[in-house]
Design a protein around this motif. Structure first.
Motif, PDB file in Angstrom:
ATOM      1  N   GLU A 119      -7.862 -46.566  -0.393  1.00  0.00           N
ATOM      2  CA  GLU A 119      -8.187 -45.231  -0.899  1.00  0.00           C
ATOM      3  C   GLU A 119      -7.141 -44.825  -1.943  1.00  0.00           C
ATOM      4  N   GLY A 120      -7.576 -44.071  -2.924  1.00  0.00           N
ATOM      5  CA  GLY A 120      -6.667 -43.688  -3.999  1.00  0.00           C
ATOM      6  C   GLY A 120      -6.537 -44.769  -5.050  1.00  0.00           C
ATOM      7  N   THR A 121      -7.602 -45.568  -5.211  1.00  0.00           N
ATOM      8  CA  THR A 121      -7.589 -46.696  -6.149  1.00  0.00           C
ATOM      9  C   THR A 121      -8.554 -46.447  -7.299  1.00  0.00           C
ATOM     10  N   LYS A 166     -11.859 -44.719  -5.766  1.00  0.00           N
ATOM     11  CA  LYS A 166     -12.107 -44.688  -4.325  1.00  0.00           C
ATOM     12  C   LYS A 166     -11.184 -43.638  -3.710  1.00  0.00           C
ATOM     13  N   GLY A 167     -11.777 -42.719  -2.980  1.00  0.00           N
ATOM     14  CA  GLY A 167     -10.967 -41.741  -2.265  1.00  0.00           C
ATOM     15  C   GLY A 167     -10.673 -40.463  -3.019  1.00  0.00           C
TER      16      GLY A 167
END
Length: 207
Positions: A119-121, A166-167
């Protein structure tokens, strides 16, 4: 009489000025070119433009990442992905891990790479040559779930670029996707359409 006296006075002053210049001013200090320059306005030259990250025309605002995604074109022009002046084929941020994936032969590998991205990508994608013939429907569906509106429309040798996350949600004001289909009468390269690109800036605090 007054006019004659004035004429003689002016002639005397001119003669004295000429004598002074000849006697005291160096010869190399006076030239026709130098005299022609008198009164000319100075020419102001603009400094050469500073190169910006990922070859943007203007820099991203402070606190932003710069990105640029260029699809392939023909046989020789491969796809290029730039993020903060780092050039990769597939990139995950902030870990900055990269992986070259041939989607025409390795749909499963591409799906695993996307699913395992934390996540966070940020995910940046581009096609080179043909990215559709062997791209399986479940791989298309996964990319569509990431927000792609064109992955289902990719045809043989279509040029396609895409950025997603993502995320977290990307800003609405950036261009996230672009596609160009092969058309025999309009192709830039024989059998291939022209390459396409998207670029922009992403706030660092989103990642």
């Amino acid at each position: 009489v007054l006019r004659l006296f004035g004429f003689l006075l002016i002639s005397l002053a001119a003669w004295y000025l000429g004598y002074f210049v000849a006697a005291y001013v160096p010869q190399n200090a006076v030239s026709i070119a130098a005299l022609q320059e008198i009164g000319n306005k100075p020419v102001l030259r603009a400094p050469a433009p500073k190169r910006q990250k990922c070859d943007h025309w203007s820099p991203c605002p402070p606190g932003n990442f710069a990105y640029r995604i260029l699809s392939g074109g023909g046989k020789q022009r491969k796809a290029k992905i730039c993020f903060e002046d780092e050039h990769r084929n597939v990139m995950c941020v902030p870990r900055i891990t990269s992986r070259v994936i041939d989607s025409t032969d390795h749909s499963g590998e591409m799906m695993n790479f996307i699913r395992n991205a934390p996540e966070g990508t940020l995910l940046l994608m581009a096609t080179y040559d043909d990215g559709s013939t062997r791209l399986k429907s479940n791989a298309r569906k996964l990319v569509e779930e990431l927000g792609s509106k064109e992955i289902k429309n990719i045809k043989f040798r279509s040029s396609w670029v895409f950025i997603t996350a993502k995320g977290f949600k990307l800003p609405d004001n950036i261009q996230k996707e672009k596609i160009n289909h092969s058309e025999q009468t309009r192709n830039r390269y024989k059998g291939w359409p022209a390459e396409i690109q998207i670029e922009g800036c992403i706030p660092r605090n989103l990642i």
